[in-house]
Structure formats: C-alpha cells, structure tokens
Enzyme design. Sequence first.
Site, mmCIF file in Angstrom:
data_model
loop_
_atom_site.group_PDB
_atom_site.id
_atom_site.type_symbol
_atom_site.label_atom_id
_atom_site.label_comp_id
_atom_site.label_asym_id
_atom_site.label_seq_id
_atom_site.Cartn_x
_atom_site.Cartn_y
_atom_site.Cartn_z
ATOM 1 C CD GLN A 1 0.824 -3.878 -3.457
ATOM 2 O OE1 GLN A 1 1.889 -3.977 -4.033
ATOM 3 N NE2 GLN A 1 0.578 -2.897 -2.616
ATOM 4 C CB SER B 1 0.736 -1.214 -10.531
ATOM 5 O OG SER B 1 1.499 -0.554 -9.573
ATOM 6 C CD GLU C 1 5.075 -0.601 3.025
ATOM 7 O OE1 GLU C 1 4.538 0.311 2.367
ATOM 8 O OE2 GLU C 1 5.646 -1.559 2.520
ATOM 9 C CB SER D 1 8.253 6.022 -8.234
ATOM 10 O OG SER D 1 7.641 7.292 -8.307
#
Lengths: 364, 398
Positions: free
Chosen positions: B126, B129, B244, B383
Amino acid sequence: MDFQPTEERRMLADMIGKFIQNDYPLKERLTAGSSALGYCPTAYSTMAQLGLIGALFEEEVGGFGGSGFDIATVFTELGKGLVVEPLNDTALTTGYILAQTDQLDLVEQIVLGEKRVALGLIENGADYDWSAPETLARKTDAEWQLNGVKTSVKFAHGADALIVSAQTQSAPGISLFLIEAAATGLAEHPFQTVDGGNACEITLHNTPAQLLGVEGAAYPLIDAAAARATLALCAEALGLMERIKDMTIDYMRTRKQFGSELGKFQALQHRVAQMLLEIEQAKSAVINAANDLQAPADERNRAISAAKYSIGRIGCAVAEEAIQLHGGIGMTWEYDLGHFAKRLVMIDHEWGDQDFHLMRFAES
Amino acid sequence: MDLNFTEADQAFRQEVIEFLSVELPADISRRVHADLPVSKEDTEFWHAVLHKRGWLTYNWPKSFGGVGWSPVQQSIFEEECATAGAPRILPFGLKMLAPVLMAFGSKEQQEHWLPRMCDGTDWWCQGYSEPGSGSDLASLKTTAVKQGDHYVINGQKTWTTLGQYANMIFCLVRTNSDTKPQAGISFILVDLATPGIEMRPIRTLDGGQEVNEVFFTDVRVPASNLVGEENKGWTYAKYLLAHERNGIANVGISGQKLARLKRLSLTQKRNGKPLADDPLFAARLARLEIELRNLETTNLRVLDGFSKGAGPGPESSMLKIIGSELEQNFDDLTRRALGRHAQAHTPQVFEPGYNGPQVAPQDMANQSAAYFNKRKVSIYGGSNEIQKNIITKMILGL
C-alpha cells in the site's frame, strides 16, 4: 520545608548532564546495549572516575553521599541519557550489601569502578518474590558450597563476582554468599534484554562461596538493598519520562497536520496535559521515597512501594501515550523515543511491578 | 433474538477445524503463536492452501468468486484460523484493493488483477502515507502527471508494510493541486519493477523490519493502471475504509491471546502461588475477557447489519478502535504475566540448533518485542484519533 536540591547535588546533576551531552551519544549506547556485555566498560569506568558511584555510598565506606537524594540525583540524570551501564545492578545494590557485611576492600574497588559485582536473587522468572530461595548452601569442612539456579541476573556476564541468596541447612531464613565469577561449578548463560543490556541464567553446582554476614539473617539486608535498587530504578524512570516529555512537547509544537501544529488540537492538548501532571506525581513519589530511605524498614518500604507502583503505572502510560501521540515515527528505531519507552516499560519488570507493590503497600 | 450457533454453523466450525488440522504445518503455527514474523514463503504457501480450498477469498461476494458465507461463518473461520495459529491473510490485495477494484475498477482491471492476487502472481503493498501526510492523508504530495498514455509519478510514500516482498503497489497520488486537497487525488496501480522506484527498509523499535519507504523518481505508469476516474481517489479510499470490516475487530486473535494467557497464568508463579490466584492479575484478566465477550457480540451485530444492507456508518471505525486497543491490552497483560522474564529478548530460541538458555516459556520468547511492535495497531490504518474524528463527524453531523 525546602524542595530545592543542595548546591552539591545540583553540581553533581549538572556534571552528569554534561557528560551525557558530550560523551554519551545514544548511537553508541545502542551499540553497547546489544553487545555481548550489554554495556560499555570504558563508559562505566569513566562514570566511576567522575564520582558517580562514590555519590551512591557513605563516607565511612569510601563514598561521599549515599543518601536517598544522592541516589535519586544520580539515577535521574542517568535516566535522561538512557545510560545502560549497570551502576544500579553491579555497584549500588551489591556495594551496599558488601558495605554492611564489612567487605570494605571490595566496596572500595566497586566505588572506583575497578570491580563489578552482580546480584542473583530471583529463581522463578515470573516471580518478583525473592524471600524463599531454593538454592541450597552446604557447609563442608573447609568452605561453603552452593547448588541451585538463579535467573535474570542482570549484567552477571563480565562481572568479577556475584552475590547470591540461598538457604542453609543449619539455620532458617536467607543467607547471602559471595562467589567469584571464575569459581568452579558456576555456569553462566547470558541473554539479551529487550531494552538493551544483558542478563544471565546462572547455574551453581557445588560452587565454593563465602558467607556474607550472619547465616540465616540476610532478609533485612536484602530488603534494604532492594529499597536502594528500587529507588534508583524509580529515579531512572523519572529521568526517562522527563526526556520523553521533552520529545513529545517538541513534536507537538512542530509537527503539522491538517494545516496546523498537532499541539493546537484540543483532544491532543488534554492528553499532553494529563501526561505532564502524571509525571509531576511520579516525581513527588520519587522524592517521598528518597526522603524515607533512611526511615525504619516498614515506613521505608511503604514509600518505596508507593513510588514503584506510581512509576510502574505512570511509566507504562507515558511510554504508550508518547508513542501514540508521535504516530508512526514513534515506532521507528531511528527516532530516540522508542528506546526510552522500551526501558521505561521494562523498569516495571525489575524489583516488582506495579501490582506487586500495590499489594505490598496495601498489606503493610 | 437468538445468540446460539445453528447446527449448520457448528458443522461448519468442525469443517474449518478439520481443514486446519490437516493443512496447517506445525512449524508455521508455532511461529504465529509466538508472534514471530511470518516469512514470505510461508505466507505464499498458506495463501495457496486456502486458494486451493476456495477460502482465500472468503470475504468476497459470490459474483467475484467468493464463498457466500454468512457473517457468523466468516467470524467462525477467522476465529478458528487464529486459534490454530494460521498466518493472517495479507489484507493489502485481497481485503483492501480487491473491494475497490470490484466497485470502481474497469472490467479489464478486474479480470486482470483479481485472479493474480488469488493465485499468488502478485503481492500487493500500500502506498498511502507520506512523511508529511500521516493522519492528514489528504495533504499527500506525491504527484502523477499525465504525459500521453502514461502518468509520471514523483514523490515518496512511507510505512509500506511488507513492501520488501511486494511486486505491486497501489497508491494515492496527486493529479490536481489547484483544488481542495481531497478533490485532486487519484488511485493508481504501480508495478514495483518500473524504473525510478527505490524501496528502503525502516527498522522498527522492536528491531523488526516490516515497513518501508518508497521513493518515486519519474516513474512512468500506463494510464490504464488508473482505477476509476482521475481525481476520485479519495472517494475510493474512503469507501474502502468504511467497507473494511472483516477481521478488523481482531476477535479471533484476541480470543487466542485470552486462551494463551489463561494457560500461562496456571504455570507462572507470583508470590509463590499460581499467577491465576493473584487477585490483581485475576481482575486484570477478567476485565479483558469481559471486553472480549462484549466485542464478539458487537462485531457480529455490525456484520449482521451490513449483510442486511445497513451502513456504511461509523461501525468500521468503532470496531477498529475497540479491537486494536483490546489486542494491545492482551499483549500488555501477557507481558505482565511474564514478570521478571518479560525483559528477556531471545527470539533465537526458535532457530534450529539453538542451545542457549530457555528464559521465558518458549512460545513467549518474543513477547516483549511483540508488545512494543503492537503499539502500531492503534496508529496504522488511520490512527484511533482519526477513527474517533470519523465517528463524531458522522454522529454529530456538525
């Protein structure tokens, strides 16, 4: 009342702080911590030469300190530098036992950093209770001989001698024995610790040893030594938390997300505020414990347990919260925080964790 | 209301248990139970075993080759896999990219990429970030500029889990800088063998190496690798986050950790007595068991709701927060249970020929490192602070 440290202790703290800043880079500490010894002998000697060990002992036995506040001063500063050298494990704790049992020559060498003596009390690795060793000491014609297994003996690898606890056949209660590292029948099995450093499993098979003090009467002595070791750990933890606090505040001030500094988000502000006030409470617990180190045993142990409980609870919370507030960067080896956090959490696993001390306080 | 498993569910559980007892090699489950990293080979092996049985895509819709299990069956499968110590199914392709391709990919993309992630041709990672874009993901700066029939990508991604094993990466990239950040993001698939890509490992605080930085310098990617429409990538990423839900609560893993802790508390000693008899420890363990029982039902309620067409609402975020914190609390209590031995770091006891000291009980030899490693689960995947923002944004509607 006066909460200011004395001039001497302020100078001592400054001196240690400068040593760490100039001569104790974290990178070298991490290398030393994962080496076979688990620390750097040269750094250890330097610290002894600077008087850091002398500050832990009273004048009568060759030091120039030895009070609770002296111990707290030294170990708070060592904590700020994440110092791995075992001043607690191979000098403070064993030096105190040796001083109380009139082994002054060896104490002098410990103070000078010329000898290191490790301490083996624990036998069942899950347990913090050291009061009922199964290691057995037997008196033959000429000498004492020991049989048993000690575990998690910190920094025994490379030490010159060991002090271990044992029971004897002739007297109830615990006795302490001094064993040379090269003694026959002694086998050490060193392993790494997760916070950097080293510990050993020690097996003793008919190993010759020297009785320290009076047979069967070592409990109060170990208890007093444990109080010193625990105070030193609490002070170290406080130093670690001071650094973690600085790193976290700095990160909150500089890291920007969503167009502004993290420290501008109220949800995070409150969490930082909670962390700061908890650390102040931890500091007070350490001051209380340092103050009561010379008190009668019951009173002393209450203060020590109050401090170790507080440090355990607050330390783990601060370590976890600081990592969370940093996010991913706090999870990396390259960033200092993680190493401080690992040591801080592991302090809860030495000399009794927060639950152990909470119960001991409640039952006292 | 009926919380009992049906006979069919119980028969299904038995089928899964039997499958695992036959197919899962002991040396793999031993490593998984000990919280050690699973090798690339072992992961690929386990994917192949599941694929052969048709269970690798257990959470896919039937129309795309899924098995059509009920939410309860999916939970039973996850629970039994965790209990047996099966390697986790890598989520990046099968659970993250696949739903996006099914919803927004072209037919060609679906037909090309979906079979390849099942048969092990592709290992996906992935690229979300960036160093300056963590929680604030929409501020990402990696650019993709269209030149003819290619996009040219420049920038840097980070925290790319197991990127060292991957051959493909799905990325969020900036295709428009002149609009609000969310409206200029696209979703694109990149072959890691393309010239201009460099993957560098990031060592984590526990000494492990599972995350990476990925650098892109003039990387030319076929325009056909764009998923859906240009500048709609943020919508797709959000869709993924809200959908998800399978396994996100980690109920199976936490259940396995509970069982392990109970066993451990019988053999470990505290103050000379079994740890299970220590009232403070017993209370800590009881609290976690109660939390887990509650979470099991919360999880099933959410999955059941989804299967009947509810949502997507804040449920995925709720499950992620509760599940990650509970898993961390189990690791925390396991560390406490080890007492003095928690400090020992001896993962080498699992290596063949090891003859050093056996410090902690053997399956606990990596526990302290695992405790520190698992601090990540409340940070990654959005987060827990971001998850709370999502929940309150949806519920307060302000």
